[in-house]
Scaffold this motif. Structure first.
Motif, PDB file in Angstrom:
ATOM      1  N   GLN A 171       0.634  -1.387  -0.092  1.00  0.00           N
ATOM      2  CA  GLN A 171       0.055   0.100  -0.119  1.00  0.00           C
ATOM      3  C   GLN A 171       0.950   1.309   0.088  1.00  0.00           C
ATOM      4  OE1 GLN A 171      -2.699  -0.508   3.189  1.00  0.00           O
ATOM      5  NE2 GLN A 171      -3.718  -2.141   2.322  1.00  0.00           N
ATOM      6  N   THR A 172       2.076   1.284   0.223  1.00  0.00           N
ATOM      7  CA  THR A 172       3.163   2.384   0.339  1.00  0.00           C
ATOM      8  C   THR A 172       4.062   2.194  -0.600  1.00  0.00           C
ATOM      9  OG1 THR A 172       2.275   2.662   2.601  1.00  0.00           O
ATOM     10  CG2 THR A 172       4.232   4.019   1.845  1.00  0.00           C
ATOM     11  N   PRO A 173       3.962   2.778  -1.779  1.00  0.00           N
ATOM     12  CA  PRO A 173       5.235   2.642  -2.766  1.00  0.00           C
ATOM     13  C   PRO A 173       6.300   3.300  -2.121  1.00  0.00           C
ATOM     14  CG  PRO A 173       3.143   3.702  -3.882  1.00  0.00           C
ATOM     15  CD  PRO A 173       3.000   3.674  -2.251  1.00  0.00           C
ATOM     16  N   GLY A 174       7.555   2.362  -2.495  1.00  0.00           N
ATOM     17  CA  GLY A 174       8.991   2.558  -2.098  1.00  0.00           C
ATOM     18  C   GLY A 174       9.216   1.936  -0.997  1.00  0.00           C
ATOM     19  N   THR A 175       8.403   0.834  -0.525  1.00  0.00           N
ATOM     20  CA  THR A 175       8.503   0.413   1.042  1.00  0.00           C
ATOM     21  C   THR A 175       9.453  -0.853   0.589  1.00  0.00           C
ATOM     22  OG1 THR A 175       6.310   1.370   1.849  1.00  0.00           O
ATOM     23  CG2 THR A 175       7.474  -0.766   2.858  1.00  0.00           C
ATOM     24  N   ILE A 176      10.201  -1.154   1.765  1.00  0.00           N
ATOM     25  CA  ILE A 176      11.122  -2.423   1.940  1.00  0.00           C
ATOM     26  C   ILE A 176      10.475  -3.172   3.226  1.00  0.00           C
ATOM     27  CG2 ILE A 176      13.001  -1.158   2.920  1.00  0.00           C
ATOM     28  CD1 ILE A 176      14.746  -3.362   1.928  1.00  0.00           C
ATOM     29  N   GLY A 177      10.331  -4.342   3.260  1.00  0.00           N
ATOM     30  CA  GLY A 177      10.064  -5.170   4.244  1.00  0.00           C
ATOM     31  C   GLY A 177      10.469  -6.477   4.293  1.00  0.00           C
ATOM     32  N   TYR A 178      10.140  -7.344   5.463  1.00  0.00           N
ATOM     33  CA  TYR A 178      10.588  -8.727   5.307  1.00  0.00           C
ATOM     34  C   TYR A 178       9.323  -9.633   5.844  1.00  0.00           C
ATOM     35  CZ  TYR A 178      10.920  -7.281  10.335  1.00  0.00           C
ATOM     36  OH  TYR A 178      10.719  -6.731  11.598  1.00  0.00           O
ATOM     37  N   ILE A 179       9.375 -10.532   4.975  1.00  0.00           N
ATOM     38  CA  ILE A 179       8.423 -11.504   5.521  1.00  0.00           C
ATOM     39  C   ILE A 179       8.775 -13.113   4.979  1.00  0.00           C
ATOM     40  CG2 ILE A 179       7.209 -11.499   3.067  1.00  0.00           C
ATOM     41  CD1 ILE A 179       4.566 -11.206   4.281  1.00  0.00           C
ATOM     42  N   ASP A 180       7.984 -13.999   5.257  1.00  0.00           N
ATOM     43  CA  ASP A 180       8.464 -15.355   4.841  1.00  0.00           C
ATOM     44  C   ASP A 180       8.265 -15.403   3.220  1.00  0.00           C
ATOM     45  OD1 ASP A 180       5.908 -17.375   4.137  1.00  0.00           O
ATOM     46  OD2 ASP A 180       5.378 -15.826   5.638  1.00  0.00           O
TER      47      ASP A 180
END
Length: 518
Positions: free
Chosen positions: A230-239
């Protein structure tokens, strides 16, 4: 016709009346393999004759450990039949359980990659997309680097400025709230690979206010997906399995051997399973202290650098807990645990959700099988037997979990599951085609028509996504329909929506199904 048949058969099934007490098993813990657990639980409930109810609350590894251990003031009485997490109990927790009980077991179930995903417009997955080292990631997550076109990022990704098409593009960092095994794995990885930028005091299941205040707090895997999307330019971690199933764009990471690789490439080349083989800290027995086990930054040309192993936590002696965990419940829980090492059941978790079953690694398979043999059950508990090939006479006994036993609703549901998977594969193929066209379109202005073609593909993708949404909605309607018929005949309720009672039966042994001591 298929949807109509499914919904009708499900609603008819919901008013079927059974007899006898429901045999129940409940667990809680990590969100990562939750779909795998639900899938196997559903399969068991479909394939046994006796009325059963199995649930799993996906609440995170830390909560799973807390509910498995129970409170110290209550003598560490566990609140469910089993717990699960992508991290082992720490040395202090393990010692506490071992001191007041017969001991516990860490049973390795699946291996999965924890990966980094982003939502930078026009930047695809793969080697032509975004490549990162642990030090660059550490500086991003500490907010030392706040723009995707920072010189150090462009040095590793010279094509990035052309893909983005701007002089700057701000970075948003998404991170988990509450205790999370994904947070634990990622922070350990950053510290192991780049201690100068990510110190040891930044390694934890929950960093709390140590996170930079402008990071985005996200709860659970679903919340992380929303934060990234939902937020362009976002980095995150997930399985990785969850991320890929949601069509998120993956970042390729540099592994210990110096190779940039995606989790999909690593999985295809056996690099995820190899992380366990390369680990030096795996105990010889399931009842030992696992607190030093980690599968991060292991050697190997194709090894993924952030691998998490999902465990089931169980006590060793099941005879101490009275009527709430009697012979019937013990037998059902053992049947579930054994299904986690039966290819017929656990292999579907690889096909559907991208996990590597622990049994495919001989070291882990032996450890788990020996662990199951250490469990002490009531003498009157009759273990379940798996029928994969027809067993005349025996197949109709009550302790049989049979792949031959099906209902029309379950069969139609399985067909829809396959169709949804096929549609997702087609969606992914179209997405990759779109990304290729977008990359080609950025090379010269004369090729702008290719970008227009790519926009047309977006419409096609949206249509397919709509079809998937329709089918998933039908599944949800079917589930609600089935549950609504059962509500009149059962008093137990379950707020999480993970559980499905197969047939309407009289009230269970206990009035409260969610929180109980065993």
């Amino acid at each position: 016709m298929l949807l109509r048949s499914l919904l009708l058969s499900s609603c008819l099934m919901s008013v079927t009346v059974g007899h006898g007490d429901i045999i129940e098993v409940h667990g809680s813990g990590t969100t990562n393999p939750s779909k795998c657990y639900w899938h196997i639980m559903d399969s068991i409930m479909d394939r046994v004759k006796l009325p059963t109810r199995m649930t799993y609350r996906a609440v995170g590894s830390s909560t799973g450990i807390k509910e498995f251990m129970g409170k110290q003031e209550d003598g560490y009485k566990q609140l469910n039949h089993f717990g699960s997490g992508d991290i082992p109990l720490d040395a202090e927790e393990y010692a506490a359980i071992s001191a007041i009980d017969s001991g516990m077991l860490h049973l390795p179930v699946v291996l999965g990659a924890i990966s980094l995903f982003h939502s930078i417009p026009n930047v695809p997955s793969g080697s032509a997309g975004l490549n990162m080292t642990s030090c660059t990631l550490a500086r991003i997550f500490k907010r030392d680097i706040t723009d995707w076109l920072h010189p150090d990022i462009k040095a590793q990704n010279p094509q990035l400025e052309t893909l983005i098409g701007e002089d700057s593009y701000p970075i948003k960092v998404a991170r988990r709230v509450l205790g999370s095994s994904s947070t634990s794995s990622v922070t350990k990885y950053l510290n192991t690979g780049c201690p100068e930028h990510w110190p040891a005091d930044m390694v934890s299941k929950e960093l709390g206010d140590k996170w930079h205040p402008d990071t985005l707090p996200c709860e659970g895997s679903g919340g992380m997906t929303d934060c990234i999307r939902q937020t362009p330019g976002t980095i995150g971690y997930i399985d990785a399995g969850h991320g890929h199933s949601q069509n998120l764009v993956e970042i390729e990471l540099k592994n210990k051997d110096g190779n940039f690789i995606s989790s999909l490439q690593s999985d295809d080349r056996g690099g995820i399973g190899y992380a366990a083989e390369a680990s030096d800290f795996l105990p010889a027995d399931a009842d030992r202290d696992f607190s030093k086990v980690e599968l991060l930054n292991q050697a190997g040309a194709n090894t993924w650098p952030i691998v998490a192993m999902s465990y089931i936590y169980v006590r060793k002696d099941w005879t101490k807990y009275g009527d709430e965990f009697g012979p019937d419940e013990q037998a059902l829980l053992m049947g579930f645990l054994e299904a986690l090492y039966e290819p017929t059941y656990i292999d579907e978790c690889k096909e559907l959700f991208g996990f590597t079953p622990a049994y495919t690694n001989e070291k882990l398979k032996t450890l788990a099988k020996n662990g199951l043999q250490q469990i002490i059950m009531n003498e009157t508990a009759t273990k379940y037997v798996f029928e994969s090939k027809t067993m005349a006479y025996q197949g109709q006994e009550e302790n049989i979990i049979s792949v031959k036993r099906r209902s029309n609703a379950e069969y139609e549901r399985s067909q829809l599951t396959k169709q949804v998977k096929d549609l997702k594969d087609q969606l992914k193929a179209l997405q990759l085609s779109q990304e290729a066209n977008l990359m080609a379109a950025t090379k010269t202005e004369s090729e702008t028509k290719m970008y227009t073609d790519g926009e047309a593909q977006k419409v096609t993708i949206s249509l397919i996504a709509s079809i998937v949404a329709i089918i998933l909605s039908a599944l949800a309607i079917m589930s609600m329909c089935s549950r609504s018929g059962n509500t009149a005949a059962t008093t137990a309720s379950y707020s999480g929506g993970e559980a499905n009672t197969r047939t309407a039966v009289p009230p269970t042994k206990r009035e409260q199904a969610d929180n109980f001591n065993v």
